[in-house]
Design a protein around this motif. Structure first.
Motif, mmCIF file in Angstrom:
data_model
loop_
_atom_site.group_PDB
_atom_site.id
_atom_site.type_symbol
_atom_site.label_atom_id
_atom_site.label_comp_id
_atom_site.label_asym_id
_atom_site.label_seq_id
_atom_site.Cartn_x
_atom_site.Cartn_y
_atom_site.Cartn_z
ATOM 1 N N ARG A 151 0.835 -1.203 0.000
ATOM 2 C CA ARG A 151 0.000 0.000 0.000
ATOM 3 C C ARG A 151 0.876 1.263 0.000
ATOM 4 O O ARG A 151 0.600 2.230 -0.719
ATOM 5 C CB ARG A 151 -0.928 -0.010 1.220
ATOM 6 N N GLU A 152 1.935 1.265 0.795
ATOM 7 C CA GLU A 152 2.861 2.407 0.829
ATOM 8 C C GLU A 152 3.568 2.568 -0.519
ATOM 9 O O GLU A 152 3.732 3.688 -1.008
ATOM 10 C CB GLU A 152 3.896 2.218 1.944
ATOM 11 N N ILE A 153 3.959 1.449 -1.094
ATOM 12 C CA ILE A 153 4.635 1.486 -2.391
ATOM 13 C C ILE A 153 3.691 2.027 -3.461
ATOM 14 O O ILE A 153 4.079 2.859 -4.284
ATOM 15 C CB ILE A 153 5.153 0.082 -2.767
ATOM 16 N N ALA A 154 2.442 1.568 -3.445
ATOM 17 C CA ALA A 154 1.446 2.035 -4.409
ATOM 18 C C ALA A 154 1.271 3.552 -4.298
ATOM 19 O O ALA A 154 1.213 4.254 -5.318
ATOM 20 C CB ALA A 154 0.112 1.327 -4.183
ATOM 21 N N SER A 155 1.205 4.039 -3.082
ATOM 22 C CA SER A 155 1.061 5.475 -2.861
ATOM 23 C C SER A 155 2.282 6.229 -3.390
ATOM 24 O O SER A 155 2.153 7.259 -4.051
ATOM 25 C CB SER A 155 0.868 5.748 -1.370
ATOM 26 N N GLU A 156 3.449 5.714 -3.110
ATOM 27 C CA GLU A 156 4.708 6.351 -3.550
ATOM 28 C C GLU A 156 4.808 6.379 -5.076
ATOM 29 O O GLU A 156 5.272 7.354 -5.655
ATOM 30 C CB GLU A 156 5.894 5.595 -2.954
ATOM 31 N N MET A 157 4.384 5.291 -5.710
ATOM 32 C CA MET A 157 4.482 5.195 -7.170
ATOM 33 C C MET A 157 3.308 5.851 -7.885
ATOM 34 O O MET A 157 3.364 6.091 -9.091
ATOM 35 C CB MET A 157 4.567 3.727 -7.603
ATOM 36 N N GLY A 158 2.226 6.114 -7.145
ATOM 37 C CA GLY A 158 1.041 6.706 -7.764
ATOM 38 C C GLY A 158 0.275 5.717 -8.634
ATOM 39 O O GLY A 158 -0.289 6.088 -9.659
ATOM 40 N N VAL A 159 0.283 4.451 -8.216
ATOM 41 C CA VAL A 159 -0.432 3.396 -8.952
ATOM 42 C C VAL A 159 -1.332 2.643 -7.981
ATOM 43 O O VAL A 159 -1.275 2.848 -6.772
ATOM 44 C CB VAL A 159 0.551 2.418 -9.655
ATOM 45 N N SER A 160 -2.120 1.731 -8.515
ATOM 46 C CA SER A 160 -3.040 0.975 -7.663
ATOM 47 C C SER A 160 -2.297 -0.099 -6.873
ATOM 48 O O SER A 160 -1.217 -0.554 -7.260
ATOM 49 C CB SER A 160 -4.125 0.309 -8.512
ATOM 50 N N LEU A 161 -2.917 -0.494 -5.776
ATOM 51 C CA LEU A 161 -2.383 -1.573 -4.952
ATOM 52 C C LEU A 161 -2.295 -2.867 -5.766
ATOM 53 O O LEU A 161 -1.323 -3.618 -5.663
ATOM 54 C CB LEU A 161 -3.268 -1.767 -3.722
ATOM 55 N N GLY A 162 -3.288 -3.117 -6.604
ATOM 56 C CA GLY A 162 -3.294 -4.302 -7.451
ATOM 57 C C GLY A 162 -2.114 -4.342 -8.398
ATOM 58 O O GLY A 162 -1.522 -5.399 -8.627
ATOM 59 N N LYS A 163 -1.760 -3.179 -8.966
ATOM 60 C CA LYS A 163 -0.607 -3.127 -9.879
ATOM 61 C C LYS A 163 0.674 -3.441 -9.124
ATOM 62 O O LYS A 163 1.531 -4.174 -9.618
ATOM 63 C CB LYS A 163 -0.501 -1.771 -10.570
ATOM 64 N N VAL A 164 0.817 -2.887 -7.935
ATOM 65 C CA VAL A 164 2.018 -3.155 -7.143
ATOM 66 C C VAL A 164 2.087 -4.639 -6.813
ATOM 67 O O VAL A 164 3.148 -5.260 -6.941
ATOM 68 C CB VAL A 164 2.057 -2.299 -5.855
ATOM 69 N N ASN A 165 0.975 -5.231 -6.411
ATOM 70 C CA ASN A 165 0.954 -6.651 -6.092
ATOM 71 C C ASN A 165 1.378 -7.474 -7.301
ATOM 72 O O ASN A 165 2.209 -8.379 -7.193
ATOM 73 C CB ASN A 165 -0.439 -7.067 -5.617
ATOM 74 N N TYR A 166 0.819 -7.155 -8.462
ATOM 75 C CA TYR A 166 1.166 -7.853 -9.700
ATOM 76 C C TYR A 166 2.656 -7.713 -10.002
ATOM 77 O O TYR A 166 3.333 -8.689 -10.334
ATOM 78 C CB TYR A 166 0.328 -7.296 -10.856
#
Length: 111
Positions: A22-37
């Protein structure tokens, strides 16, 4: 996953291995699902190792560690990223110089 996304994710994981997705998604400006993928793709490629651990603030968490293969891949991606950004910079610089020349020819003070 684009190479830019891969570079950014590897950079973030290296800097903060205990970051949540979730923190990474926020930092990257992308969805949590994209980060998980993307994290799963990096694990599948052998670039990142995800280790589960207990944390007093969260019931379960992961530490994401770059593998030796991941460190090597990040270096190669970083070099390609740098070269691409330098090319973009040179193109923009040439465009600015061209525009300045046009304006000067029209008698506009560009200083």
């Amino acid at each position: 996953m684009t190479e830019d996304s891969e570079y950014t994710l590897l950079k973030l994981l290296e800097a903060n291995p205990q970051a949540t997705q979730r923190e990474i998604a926020s930092e990257m400006g992308v969805s949590l699902g994209k980060v998980n993928y993307c994290v799963q793709a990096l694990v599948a490629k052998g670039l990142v190792k995800a280790t589960n651990f207990k944390n007093s603030q969260r019931k379960a968490a992961y530490v994401y560690l770059l593998t030796p293969k991941g460190i090597t891949a990040k270096a190669a991606i970083s070099l390609r990223y740098l070269r691409r950004k330098v090319q973009e910079y040179e193109a923009i610089k040439a465009e600015i110089e061209s525009l300045e020349s046009e304006l000067i020819a029209q008698g506009v003070d560009v200083s």
